[in-house]
Design a protein around this motif. Structure first.
Motif, PDB file in Angstrom:
ATOM      1  N   MET A  55       0.792  -1.217   0.000  1.00  0.00           N
ATOM      2  CA  MET A  55       0.000   0.000   0.000  1.00  0.00           C
ATOM      3  C   MET A  55       0.831   1.276   0.000  1.00  0.00           C
ATOM      4  SD  MET A  55      -3.474   0.606   2.107  1.00  0.00           S
ATOM      5  CE  MET A  55      -2.881   1.551   3.483  1.00  0.00           C
ATOM      6  N   SER A  56       1.881   1.327   0.848  1.00  0.00           N
ATOM      7  CA  SER A  56       2.622   2.591   0.909  1.00  0.00           C
ATOM      8  C   SER A  56       3.331   2.851  -0.430  1.00  0.00           C
ATOM      9  CB  SER A  56       3.601   2.604   2.071  1.00  0.00           C
ATOM     10  OG  SER A  56       4.529   1.565   1.935  1.00  0.00           O
ATOM     11  N   GLN A  57       3.800   1.774  -1.071  1.00  0.00           N
ATOM     12  CA  GLN A  57       4.450   1.966  -2.366  1.00  0.00           C
ATOM     13  C   GLN A  57       3.451   2.410  -3.429  1.00  0.00           C
ATOM     14  OE1 GLN A  57       6.565  -1.698  -3.114  1.00  0.00           O
ATOM     15  NE2 GLN A  57       8.462  -0.728  -2.433  1.00  0.00           N
ATOM     16  N   ARG A  58       2.235   1.877  -3.292  1.00  0.00           N
ATOM     17  CA  ARG A  58       1.204   2.264  -4.245  1.00  0.00           C
ATOM     18  C   ARG A  58       0.881   3.747  -4.090  1.00  0.00           C
ATOM     19  NH1 ARG A  58      -1.957  -2.174  -3.344  1.00  0.00           N
ATOM     20  NH2 ARG A  58      -3.546  -1.054  -2.163  1.00  0.00           N
ATOM     21  N   VAL A 114      12.629  -0.182 -10.454  1.00  0.00           N
ATOM     22  CA  VAL A 114      12.575  -0.575  -9.059  1.00  0.00           C
ATOM     23  C   VAL A 114      11.673   0.434  -8.364  1.00  0.00           C
ATOM     24  CG1 VAL A 114      13.985  -1.254  -7.101  1.00  0.00           C
ATOM     25  CG2 VAL A 114      14.998  -1.123  -9.387  1.00  0.00           C
ATOM     26  N   LEU A 115      10.729  -0.076  -7.630  1.00  0.00           N
ATOM     27  CA  LEU A 115       9.828   0.832  -6.937  1.00  0.00           C
ATOM     28  C   LEU A 115      10.595   1.643  -5.911  1.00  0.00           C
ATOM     29  CD1 LEU A 115       6.890  -1.583  -6.462  1.00  0.00           C
ATOM     30  CD2 LEU A 115       6.790   0.638  -7.579  1.00  0.00           C
ATOM     31  N   PRO A 116      10.192   2.894  -5.748  1.00  0.00           N
ATOM     32  CA  PRO A 116      10.877   3.677  -4.730  1.00  0.00           C
ATOM     33  C   PRO A 116      10.729   2.994  -3.383  1.00  0.00           C
ATOM     34  CG  PRO A 116       8.857   4.780  -5.477  1.00  0.00           C
ATOM     35  CD  PRO A 116       9.090   3.612  -6.379  1.00  0.00           C
ATOM     36  N   GLY A 117      11.876   2.720  -2.769  1.00  0.00           N
ATOM     37  CA  GLY A 117      11.831   2.021  -1.487  1.00  0.00           C
ATOM     38  C   GLY A 117      11.708   3.015  -0.361  1.00  0.00           C
ATOM     39  N   GLY A 118      11.902   2.524   0.843  1.00  0.00           N
ATOM     40  CA  GLY A 118      11.802   3.400   1.996  1.00  0.00           C
ATOM     41  C   GLY A 118      12.986   4.331   2.103  1.00  0.00           C
ATOM     42  N   GLU A 119      12.821   5.333   2.897  1.00  0.00           N
ATOM     43  CA  GLU A 119      13.874   6.318   3.072  1.00  0.00           C
ATOM     44  C   GLU A 119      13.710   6.926   4.461  1.00  0.00           C
ATOM     45  OE1 GLU A 119      15.679  10.213   0.739  1.00  0.00           O
ATOM     46  OE2 GLU A 119      13.766   9.408   0.115  1.00  0.00           O
ATOM     47  N   VAL A 169      15.688   1.433  10.593  1.00  0.00           N
ATOM     48  CA  VAL A 169      16.073   0.529   9.510  1.00  0.00           C
ATOM     49  C   VAL A 169      14.887  -0.357   9.122  1.00  0.00           C
ATOM     50  CG1 VAL A 169      17.530  -1.447   8.901  1.00  0.00           C
ATOM     51  CG2 VAL A 169      18.518   0.521  10.104  1.00  0.00           C
ATOM     52  N   ARG A 170      14.228  -0.907  10.122  1.00  0.00           N
ATOM     53  CA  ARG A 170      13.133  -1.838   9.840  1.00  0.00           C
ATOM     54  C   ARG A 170      12.003  -1.133   9.082  1.00  0.00           C
ATOM     55  NH1 ARG A 170       8.616  -3.192  12.305  1.00  0.00           N
ATOM     56  NH2 ARG A 170       9.009  -2.321  14.371  1.00  0.00           N
ATOM     57  N   LEU A 171      11.601   0.053   9.562  1.00  0.00           N
ATOM     58  CA  LEU A 171      10.490   0.763   8.924  1.00  0.00           C
ATOM     59  C   LEU A 171      10.837   1.145   7.484  1.00  0.00           C
ATOM     60  CD1 LEU A 171       9.457   3.012  11.940  1.00  0.00           C
ATOM     61  CD2 LEU A 171       8.085   1.182  10.920  1.00  0.00           C
ATOM     62  N   LYS A 209       8.690   2.309   3.822  1.00  0.00           N
ATOM     63  CA  LYS A 209       8.057   3.528   4.333  1.00  0.00           C
ATOM     64  C   LYS A 209       8.983   4.741   4.272  1.00  0.00           C
ATOM     65  CE  LYS A 209       4.723   1.300   7.212  1.00  0.00           C
ATOM     66  NZ  LYS A 209       4.767   0.281   8.261  1.00  0.00           N
ATOM     67  N   ARG A 210       8.348   5.917   4.208  1.00  0.00           N
ATOM     68  CA  ARG A 210       9.100   7.158   4.345  1.00  0.00           C
ATOM     69  C   ARG A 210       9.078   7.526   5.820  1.00  0.00           C
ATOM     70  NH1 ARG A 210       6.812   9.774  -1.144  1.00  0.00           N
ATOM     71  NH2 ARG A 210       4.866   9.590  -0.014  1.00  0.00           N
ATOM     72  N   VAL A 211      10.266   7.391   6.404  1.00  0.00           N
ATOM     73  CA  VAL A 211      10.342   7.506   7.853  1.00  0.00           C
ATOM     74  C   VAL A 211      10.909   8.862   8.241  1.00  0.00           C
ATOM     75  CG1 VAL A 211      11.231   6.402   9.931  1.00  0.00           C
ATOM     76  CG2 VAL A 211      10.866   5.039   7.865  1.00  0.00           C
ATOM     77  N   LEU A 212      10.157   9.594   9.020  1.00  0.00           N
ATOM     78  CA  LEU A 212      10.616  10.894   9.490  1.00  0.00           C
ATOM     79  C   LEU A 212      11.180  10.738  10.891  1.00  0.00           C
ATOM     80  CD1 LEU A 212      10.601  14.059   9.333  1.00  0.00           C
ATOM     81  CD2 LEU A 212       8.315  13.943  10.317  1.00  0.00           C
ATOM     82  N   ARG A 213      12.473  11.027  11.031  1.00  0.00           N
ATOM     83  CA  ARG A 213      13.071  11.036  12.368  1.00  0.00           C
ATOM     84  C   ARG A 213      13.166  12.502  12.746  1.00  0.00           C
ATOM     85  NH1 ARG A 213      13.622  10.761  17.071  1.00  0.00           N
ATOM     86  NH2 ARG A 213      15.521  10.143  18.154  1.00  0.00           N
ATOM     87  N   LEU A 214      12.233  12.927  13.579  1.00  0.00           N
ATOM     88  CA  LEU A 214      12.111  14.345  13.900  1.00  0.00           C
ATOM     89  C   LEU A 214      12.764  14.626  15.241  1.00  0.00           C
ATOM     90  CD1 LEU A 214      10.858  17.006  12.933  1.00  0.00           C
ATOM     91  CD2 LEU A 214       8.737  16.357  14.090  1.00  0.00           C
ATOM     92  N   LYS A 215      13.709  15.584  15.207  1.00  0.00           N
ATOM     93  CA  LYS A 215      14.480  15.862  16.420  1.00  0.00           C
ATOM     94  C   LYS A 215      14.345  17.318  16.813  1.00  0.00           C
ATOM     95  CE  LYS A 215      17.911  12.451  16.062  1.00  0.00           C
ATOM     96  NZ  LYS A 215      18.154  12.012  17.405  1.00  0.00           N
ATOM     97  N   GLY A 216      14.507  17.586  18.079  1.00  0.00           N
ATOM     98  CA  GLY A 216      14.531  18.971  18.522  1.00  0.00           C
ATOM     99  C   GLY A 216      15.801  19.643  18.035  1.00  0.00           C
ATOM    100  N   GLY A 217      15.720  20.924  17.703  1.00  0.00           N
ATOM    101  CA  GLY A 217      16.918  21.669  17.320  1.00  0.00           C
ATOM    102  C   GLY A 217      17.512  21.154  16.024  1.00  0.00           C
ATOM    103  N   ASP A 218      18.821  20.949  16.035  1.00  0.00           N
ATOM    104  CA  ASP A 218      19.542  20.448  14.866  1.00  0.00           C
ATOM    105  C   ASP A 218      19.951  18.998  15.139  1.00  0.00           C
ATOM    106  OD1 ASP A 218      21.353  21.433  12.343  1.00  0.00           O
ATOM    107  OD2 ASP A 218      22.342  19.871  13.525  1.00  0.00           O
ATOM    108  N   PRO A 219      19.791  18.114  14.141  1.00  0.00           N
ATOM    109  CA  PRO A 219      20.071  16.697  14.420  1.00  0.00           C
ATOM    110  C   PRO A 219      21.538  16.394  14.700  1.00  0.00           C
ATOM    111  CG  PRO A 219      19.274  17.005  12.140  1.00  0.00           C
ATOM    112  CD  PRO A 219      19.230  18.338  12.806  1.00  0.00           C
TER     113      PRO A 219
END
Ligand code: SAH
Length: 445
Positions: free
Chosen positions: A150-153, A194-199, A269-271, A276-286
């Motif tokens: 589904m997410s790739q679709r 190749v379908l766009p994979g996760g990032e 890594v797993r997600l 999936k498009r994984v957002l790692r959201l951090k306070g300030g600057d990563p």
């Protein structure tokens, strides 16, 4: 009134009978053209026997209401023109790009406002949206088979509606649009594309005020399928993440332990590997005391693509919002960012260097270590009246600035108060705060 409603209903393909004793010329024309039927004569409840929807559009309010009551008793949906209370359904203003349909309703409170909004949308949404939707409908089953996940679709369709296919359609070239979509899909079916994979997007969310996000951060936040965030990310910033994204709080204190860093790395890594498009959201600057380095090391080792988006770090945000310049020709020619986090109960820093003049020293995570910081800086030569400022929850509506000296700052803190994100700024630049008086309206001690 009746005429307008008839036109609306005709577009939906219903069979329409008009009950009337006399007809408006335009309604008569529809009758002559065979588009509607006429039941000549007065309204009686018996007429409701075979109908599935009623519009009461006479100019006799009492009659309209009677008809509405009859409909309700028979559970037939009824709309009474200009009488929202008597309606069991309303007809909103619509922007019709069938099969795409946008309905705007003010719930009867301001129909003109709804129509004004409709006019705006009419001009904003290309007429070919409907044809684009039809094209998509024709390809839906094939796409579903070719891209089971589904997410790739979803990514596939986004690229269709956001790329060449849509552009051709808007230019009125359905043939080219179809060709482009066909080629894209054929590539996927044949395994050529190749379908766009996760990032993973490692994004700095800034110190709290959502206005301090970068455009790029916002763009990626709105694309994410899943977001991992921690304690420092403000509610207001989190609210800007795509609503449908799965939200995972990795900073929640579970029996006083946050999710261990190694687990976060593995989860990223797993997600991503699930596409999936994984957002790692951090306070300030990563990359400033954000452990972003460790996270991308794991991603790189696992072959997961990632992007890093810088954010406004707490030092910049807090300094600006507190009116303290971090460097200044006459005060500080350099600025250091230092961690005040203790390792095994110790704060192992080069105090000699930190106590040098003509610089500003900013301690992150320095709240608990504040007594040690002041003590060590004085022990290494800074005077007791040397200026220091604490900025709590900087850039947020709850921001609080506490100014003092190395000798007296600890006494100004309320030991009862629950700990808040605090930045410690040491240097004579702190004195400029009073002088510059940029800063009004925020609480101050
Ligand atoms: N990557 C972050 C820092 C993470 S370390 C950044 O670049 O800002 C966590 C420390 O940052 C906190 O202990 C606190 O010292 C500081 N901090 C983060 N946001 C803050 C804020 N809004 N107000 C005050 N200090 C803040």
């Amino acid at each position: 009134m009746a005429l307008r409603k008839i036109e609306l209903l005709r577009r939906c393909g219903g069979h329409i009978s008009v009950v009337a004793e006399s007809l408006h010329a335009d309604v008569q024309a529809l009758l002559d053209a065979g588009a509607i039927d006429l039941i000549a004569g007065p309204y009686t409840p018996e007429l409701l026997a075979e109908v599935s929807l009623v519009v009461a559009a006479t100019d006799d309010q009492e009659l309209n209401r009677r008809a509405a009551a009859d409909c309700r008793a028979r559970r037939i949906p009824v709309n009474v023109v200009d009488d929202p209370e008597a309606c069991s359904f309303i007809t909103p203003s619509i922007v019709d790009r069938s099969p795409v349909l946008i309905a705007i309703s003010s719930g009867g409170s301001a129909p003109v406002l709804a129509r004004t909004l409709r006019t705006q949308l009419e001009s904003d949404i290309p007429a070919s949206y409907g044809r684009l939707a039809e094209l998509a409908a024709a390809y839906r089953p094939r796409v579903k088979t070719a891209i089971p996940q589904m997410s790739q679709r979803r990514h596939f369709w986004e690229s269709v509606f956001d790329g060449a296919v849509a552009e051709h359609m808007f230019a009125g070239r359905r043939d080219l649009a179809e060709e482009a979509l066909e080629a894209k899909l054929a590539d996927i079916e044949a395994g050529r594309e190749v379908l766009p994979g996760g990032e993973v997007y490692l994004v700095g969310g800034g110190p709290g005020d959502p206005d301090l996000l970068t455009f790029r951060a916002l763009r990626l936040m709105q694309k994410a399928d899943v977001v991992l965030y921690d304690r420092l990310v403000s509610r207001e910033v989190l609210d800007l993440v795509r609503r449908d994204a799965e939200h995972i709080n990795v900073g929640k204190r579970r029996s006083d332990h946050t999710v261990p860093q190694e687990d976060i790395n593995q989860l990223l890594v797993r997600l991503a590997k699930e596409g999936k498009r994984v957002l790692r959201l951090k306070g300030g600057d990563p990359f400033i005391f954000g452990r972003g380095g460790e996270e991308i090391e794991t991603l790189a080792a696992a072959g997961v693509p990632f992007q890093v988006v810088p954010g406004i770090t707490a030092a910049s945000g807090c300094a600006a919002y507190a009116g303290i310049p971090l460097t200044h020709r006459d005060h500080a020619q350099s600025c250091r960012f230092v961690t005040g986090h203790q390792k095994d109960g110790e704060l192992d820093l080069n105090w000699q260097e930190l106590a040098a003049p003509n610089q500003t020293v900013v301690f992150y995570m320095g709240r608990l270590s504040l007594p040690i910081i002041c003590e060590q800086l004085m022990a290494h030569g800074l005077p007791a009246d040397y200026p220091i400022a604490l900025v709590e929850e900087g850039t947020r509506p709850t921001q609080k600035v506490i100014c003092g000296t190395l000798a007296d700052i600890n006494g100004k803190l309320d030991p009862e108060e629950a700990p808040r994100a605090t930045l410690v700024i040491v240097g004579t630049v702190v004195r400029l705060r009073d002088k510059l008086d940029w800063f009004r309206g925020k609480e101050e001690v």
